[in-house]
Motif scaffolding. Structure first.
Motif, PDB file in Angstrom:
ATOM      1  N   ILE A 162       0.837  -1.204   0.000  1.00  0.00           N
ATOM      2  CA  ILE A 162       0.000   0.000   0.000  1.00  0.00           C
ATOM      3  C   ILE A 162       0.875   1.259   0.000  1.00  0.00           C
ATOM      4  CG2 ILE A 162      -1.672   1.330   1.358  1.00  0.00           C
ATOM      5  CD1 ILE A 162      -2.796  -1.444   2.305  1.00  0.00           C
ATOM      6  N   ARG A 163       1.929   1.260   0.799  1.00  0.00           N
ATOM      7  CA  ARG A 163       2.803   2.437   0.840  1.00  0.00           C
ATOM      8  C   ARG A 163       3.547   2.635  -0.470  1.00  0.00           C
ATOM      9  NH1 ARG A 163       4.242   0.412   6.574  1.00  0.00           N
ATOM     10  NH2 ARG A 163       2.707   1.522   7.853  1.00  0.00           N
ATOM     11  N   ASP A 164       3.924   1.533  -1.122  1.00  0.00           N
ATOM     12  CA  ASP A 164       4.567   1.655  -2.435  1.00  0.00           C
ATOM     13  C   ASP A 164       3.595   2.248  -3.448  1.00  0.00           C
ATOM     14  OD1 ASP A 164       6.959   0.672  -1.514  1.00  0.00           O
ATOM     15  OD2 ASP A 164       6.657  -1.368  -2.289  1.00  0.00           O
ATOM     16  N   ALA A 165       2.326   1.841  -3.356  1.00  0.00           N
ATOM     17  CA  ALA A 165       1.312   2.408  -4.251  1.00  0.00           C
ATOM     18  C   ALA A 165       1.130   3.895  -3.974  1.00  0.00           C
ATOM     19  CB  ALA A 165      -0.008   1.659  -4.078  1.00  0.00           C
ATOM     20  N   MET A 166       1.192   4.288  -2.708  1.00  0.00           N
ATOM     21  CA  MET A 166       1.099   5.711  -2.350  1.00  0.00           C
ATOM     22  C   MET A 166       2.259   6.497  -2.953  1.00  0.00           C
ATOM     23  SD  MET A 166       0.070   5.124   1.645  1.00  0.00           S
ATOM     24  CE  MET A 166       0.395   6.821   2.143  1.00  0.00           C
ATOM     25  N   LYS A 167       3.445   5.906  -2.922  1.00  0.00           N
ATOM     26  CA  LYS A 167       4.618   6.583  -3.482  1.00  0.00           C
ATOM     27  C   LYS A 167       4.452   6.826  -4.979  1.00  0.00           C
ATOM     28  CE  LYS A 167       7.883   4.687  -0.099  1.00  0.00           C
ATOM     29  NZ  LYS A 167       8.997   3.720   0.111  1.00  0.00           N
ATOM     30  N   LEU A 168       3.841   5.865  -5.670  1.00  0.00           N
ATOM     31  CA  LEU A 168       3.614   6.051  -7.103  1.00  0.00           C
ATOM     32  C   LEU A 168       2.651   7.218  -7.352  1.00  0.00           C
ATOM     33  CD1 LEU A 168       3.361   2.351  -8.330  1.00  0.00           C
ATOM     34  CD2 LEU A 168       5.183   3.982  -8.823  1.00  0.00           C
ATOM     35  N   ILE A 169       1.623   7.304  -6.508  1.00  0.00           N
ATOM     36  CA  ILE A 169       0.695   8.438  -6.632  1.00  0.00           C
ATOM     37  C   ILE A 169       1.421   9.742  -6.337  1.00  0.00           C
ATOM     38  CG2 ILE A 169      -1.361   9.527  -5.635  1.00  0.00           C
ATOM     39  CD1 ILE A 169      -2.511   6.693  -5.265  1.00  0.00           C
ATOM     40  N   ASP A 170       2.261   9.747  -5.287  1.00  0.00           N
ATOM     41  CA  ASP A 170       3.047  10.943  -4.949  1.00  0.00           C
ATOM     42  C   ASP A 170       3.960  11.347  -6.101  1.00  0.00           C
ATOM     43  OD1 ASP A 170       1.973  11.214  -2.402  1.00  0.00           O
ATOM     44  OD2 ASP A 170       3.528   9.985  -1.454  1.00  0.00           O
ATOM     45  N   ALA A 171       4.449  10.342  -6.850  1.00  0.00           N
ATOM     46  CA  ALA A 171       5.370  10.609  -7.955  1.00  0.00           C
ATOM     47  C   ALA A 171       4.645  11.066  -9.223  1.00  0.00           C
ATOM     48  CB  ALA A 171       6.201   9.369  -8.251  1.00  0.00           C
ATOM     49  N   GLY A 172       3.300  11.074  -9.177  1.00  0.00           N
ATOM     50  CA  GLY A 172       2.550  11.570 -10.329  1.00  0.00           C
ATOM     51  C   GLY A 172       1.937  10.515 -11.211  1.00  0.00           C
TER      52      GLY A 172
END
Length: 201
Positions: free
Chosen positions: A108-118
């Motif tokens: 889930i946190r890795d998926a959040m990072k992808l969203i943060d990255a655009g």
């Protein structure tokens, strides 16, 4: 406190008894890993958003629950079991089928990072084109005898055609196949997709 939705409460409440604890556990895991997650309904299924972007979707079916991280193919990678059921984690039939808390939180946190990255949508590392849908002869014959059903089938996109074809050809017994064939034609004559019950949840 997590941002919860009464619509999700209602969805879980009307789900099968086996599915309720799975849905509740998935819900808790998302909010634990992503306190900023907000709940909503998308495609008639409980969904979680992060910074306004889809993070994950879960859905209850007759015999299993599915959980799909929107960026799951990039996050879960080769661990994905999407072929066994909707989502990257296969057919969840009990809470013990969910990956460990630490592992799930990491996804889930890795998926959040992808969203943060655009990142704006999910995708696969190397998506393979699916083979063309080839209806079996008995389905084609049944459709020829029912113009309304044939019109519906012909208008379906490949994915919805495949839903019906797979359902029919995967029947292990001939009588089961014939029942599915008759049901398929009846539903298509009414303009319904294979999973219309879930689409109208």
């Amino acid at each position: 406190m997590p941002s919860t939705s009464a619509k999700i409460d209602a969805y879980i409440a009307k789900s099968s008894d086996f599915a309720k604890p799975i849905l509740e556990e998935l819900r808790q895991r998302v909010h634990s890993a992503c306190p900023e997650a907000e709940e909503t309904l998308k495609w008639s299924a409980p969904s979680f958003t992060y910074k306004g972007k889809i993070l994950a979707v879960m859905a209850a079916f007759k015999q299993h629950v599915a959980f799909n991280l929107w960026h799951g193919a990039k996050v879960v990678g080769d661990d994905a079991q999407a072929a066994e059921g909707m989502g990257q984690f296969g057919r969840l039939q009990s809470v013990k089928d969910i990956p460990g808390k630490r592992i799930m939180a990491g996804y889930i946190r890795d998926a959040m990072k992808l969203i943060d990255a655009g990142e704006t949508k999910g995708g696969t590392k190397a998506a393979k084109p699916k083979p063309a849908v080839v209806p079996p002869d008995d389905l084609l014959s049944a459709l020829e005898e029912n113009p309304a059903a044939k019109a519906t089938f012909d208008a379906f996109p490949p994915g919805k055609k495949r839903d019906y074809v797979d359902w029919i050809v995967e029947a292990k017994r001939e009588d089961t196949r014939q029942r599915r064939l008759a049901q398929a034609v009846e539903w298509m004559a009414e303009g319904k997709a294979r999973h219309w019950k879930y689409e109208n949840c």
